[in-house]
Write a protein that holds these residues in place. Structure first.
Motif, mmCIF file in Angstrom:
data_model
loop_
_atom_site.group_PDB
_atom_site.id
_atom_site.type_symbol
_atom_site.label_atom_id
_atom_site.label_comp_id
_atom_site.label_asym_id
_atom_site.label_seq_id
_atom_site.Cartn_x
_atom_site.Cartn_y
_atom_site.Cartn_z
ATOM 1 N N ALA A 154 -9.871 3.655 0.918
ATOM 2 C CA ALA A 154 -9.523 4.299 2.202
ATOM 3 C C ALA A 154 -9.015 3.262 3.199
ATOM 4 N N SER A 155 -9.653 2.063 3.228
ATOM 5 C CA SER A 155 -9.205 1.104 4.240
ATOM 6 C C SER A 155 -7.842 0.522 3.861
ATOM 7 N N ILE A 156 -7.578 0.366 2.562
ATOM 8 C CA ILE A 156 -6.246 -0.115 2.150
ATOM 9 C C ILE A 156 -5.189 0.944 2.478
ATOM 10 N N GLU A 157 -5.515 2.195 2.248
ATOM 11 C CA GLU A 157 -4.556 3.278 2.529
ATOM 12 C C GLU A 157 -4.241 3.376 4.035
ATOM 13 N N LYS A 158 -5.279 3.204 4.841
ATOM 14 C CA LYS A 158 -5.061 3.237 6.307
ATOM 15 C C LYS A 158 -4.146 2.075 6.715
ATOM 16 N N ARG A 159 -4.409 0.903 6.147
ATOM 17 C CA ARG A 159 -3.616 -0.286 6.488
ATOM 18 C C ARG A 159 -2.152 -0.114 6.050
ATOM 19 N N ILE A 160 -1.966 0.408 4.849
ATOM 20 C CA ILE A 160 -0.582 0.603 4.359
ATOM 21 C C ILE A 160 0.170 1.557 5.293
ATOM 22 N N ALA A 161 -0.509 2.637 5.690
ATOM 23 C CA ALA A 161 0.142 3.624 6.572
ATOM 24 C C ALA A 161 0.540 2.972 7.899
ATOM 25 N N GLY A 212 -3.368 1.266 -16.697
ATOM 26 C CA GLY A 212 -3.541 1.521 -15.269
ATOM 27 C C GLY A 212 -4.746 2.386 -14.966
ATOM 28 N N ALA A 213 -5.153 2.352 -13.697
ATOM 29 C CA ALA A 213 -6.271 3.187 -13.229
ATOM 30 C C ALA A 213 -5.870 3.805 -11.895
ATOM 31 N N TYR A 214 -6.058 5.113 -11.774
ATOM 32 C CA TYR A 214 -5.721 5.816 -10.525
ATOM 33 C C TYR A 214 -6.957 5.971 -9.649
ATOM 34 N N PHE A 215 -6.750 5.930 -8.350
ATOM 35 C CA PHE A 215 -7.828 6.197 -7.399
ATOM 36 C C PHE A 215 -7.387 7.308 -6.467
ATOM 37 N N ARG A 216 -8.238 8.324 -6.337
ATOM 38 C CA ARG A 216 -7.899 9.452 -5.466
ATOM 39 C C ARG A 216 -7.795 8.991 -4.010
ATOM 40 N N LEU A 217 -7.007 9.702 -3.212
ATOM 41 C CA LEU A 217 -6.867 9.361 -1.789
ATOM 42 C C LEU A 217 -8.274 9.251 -1.175
ATOM 43 N N HIS A 218 -8.554 8.154 -0.505
ATOM 44 C CA HIS A 218 -9.842 7.902 0.172
ATOM 45 C C HIS A 218 -11.028 7.927 -0.786
ATOM 46 N N GLU A 219 -10.802 7.623 -2.055
ATOM 47 C CA GLU A 219 -11.880 7.761 -3.048
ATOM 48 C C GLU A 219 -13.138 6.969 -2.691
ATOM 49 N N ASN A 220 -12.961 5.785 -2.146
ATOM 50 C CA ASN A 220 -14.125 5.000 -1.710
ATOM 51 C C ASN A 220 -13.699 4.201 -0.468
#
Ligand code: PD2
Ligand code: ZN
Length: 283
Positions: free
Chosen positions: A155-162, A143-151
């Motif tokens: 960021a756009s996937i995180e906004k959409r999920i929320a 696996g690979a982790y990405f920090r919140l809003h890393e790129n």
């Protein structure tokens, strides 16, 4: 002080799923003893679980899980976010599961795979007894982790999920991309933690999981919910949202799940685990 010498159904489920992920039974017994269990009871219970003999549980001391409608329910069958429409393909009420399409478009799936490849490391799990992250034989993916809003993509996937689940981004753990080669799997487990391992700064209990499928898998790699007989075939761009924590702090044992071994091809997925509260200290 009197030592604990009884087993609840909840603890039995925990021990069984922990043993299946490959944690050393001796370590589990030590941790039980530290928590106040009678040593003979701890060892004999684990032995019975390992040898699949009957383990007697006392009547459930905890209340049955109370289902509360997660916030996504308010959104109907076509969930509109600021940049797309996500279509609900299937709903299950107990445990609460939504299967949706168009959470990610094909280009986003391909890009997530591309940026993950150089940073894949063996997947780890939280040892439910010690709380420490470690690799185990029951989880063989990387696996690979990405920090919140890393790129911008993350960021756009995180906004959409929320917007999709109607829970703020601050409740989401860092996004993780998973890669399973032929034969790799994640054996049965719960995504939530034991009650004594909760940290407020990390948002407390996990209450939900978004599992995004980034490719079609030639054969195998299904996500299985064994307690309800559900098998989900990965399809690029689709996602599962399952919700297993309520406002009383209870967790739903019906949410037990696994990723079965890939038989042919490979599997790429991404997870976002959602906490009850805001995560104020990220690690
Ligand atoms: O990749 C999966 O299908 C899967 C199944 C169960 C992933 C997880 N759990 C997880 O990352 O928690
Ligand atoms: Zn899981």
């Amino acid at each position: 002080m009197k030592k604990i010498a009884h087993m609840t159904n909840e603890l039995k489920d925990w021990l069984t799923s922990t043993l299946k992920t490959g944690v050393n039974p001796e370590k589990i017994a030590d941790a039980m003893i530290k928590k106040g269990f009678d040593p003979i009871f701890a060892y004999s219970t684990l032995l019975k679980l390992v040898t699949k003999r009957e383990v007697h549980t006392i009547n459930q001391p905890q209340e049955p899980y109370v289902y509360e409608a997660p916030k996504v329910v308010q959104k109907g069958n076509v969930i509109k976010t600021s940049d797309r429409e996500i279509k609900v393909l299937m709903k299950i009420e107990k445990p609460y599961i939504l299967f949706v399409e168009n959470l990610l478009n094909p280009e986003e799936c391909d890009e997530l795979i591309k940026i993950s490849k150089p940073r894949l490391t063996p997947s780890e799990v939280y040892d439910p007894i010690t709380g420490v992250k470690k690799t185990v034989p029951g989880r063989t993916s990387s696996g690979a982790y990405f920090r919140l809003h890393e790129n911008p993509l993350i960021a756009s996937i995180e906004k959409r999920i929320a917007e999709f689940i109607n829970i703020p981004e601050s409740h989401g753990e860092d996004l993780q991309v998973l890669h399973y080669k032929k034969g790799e799997e994640y054996k049965s487990h719960f995504d939530y933690f034991p009650q004594n391992k909760l940290e407020t700064a990390k948002g407390g209990q996990r209450v939900g999981t978004i599992l995004m499928y980034l490719n079609d898998v030639e054969s195998g790699g299904e996500t299985i919910f064994p307690k309800i007989g559900l098998s989900v075939t990965p399809k690029k761009g689709t996602a599962l949202y399952f919700h297993y924590g309520n406002n009383k702090g209870q967790t739903d044992r019906l949410s037990l799940h696994r990723s079965i071994p890939v038989i042919a091809g490979e599997k790429w997925a991404a997870t976002k685990w959602i906490r009850q509260g805001e995560i104020t200290a990220r690690f």
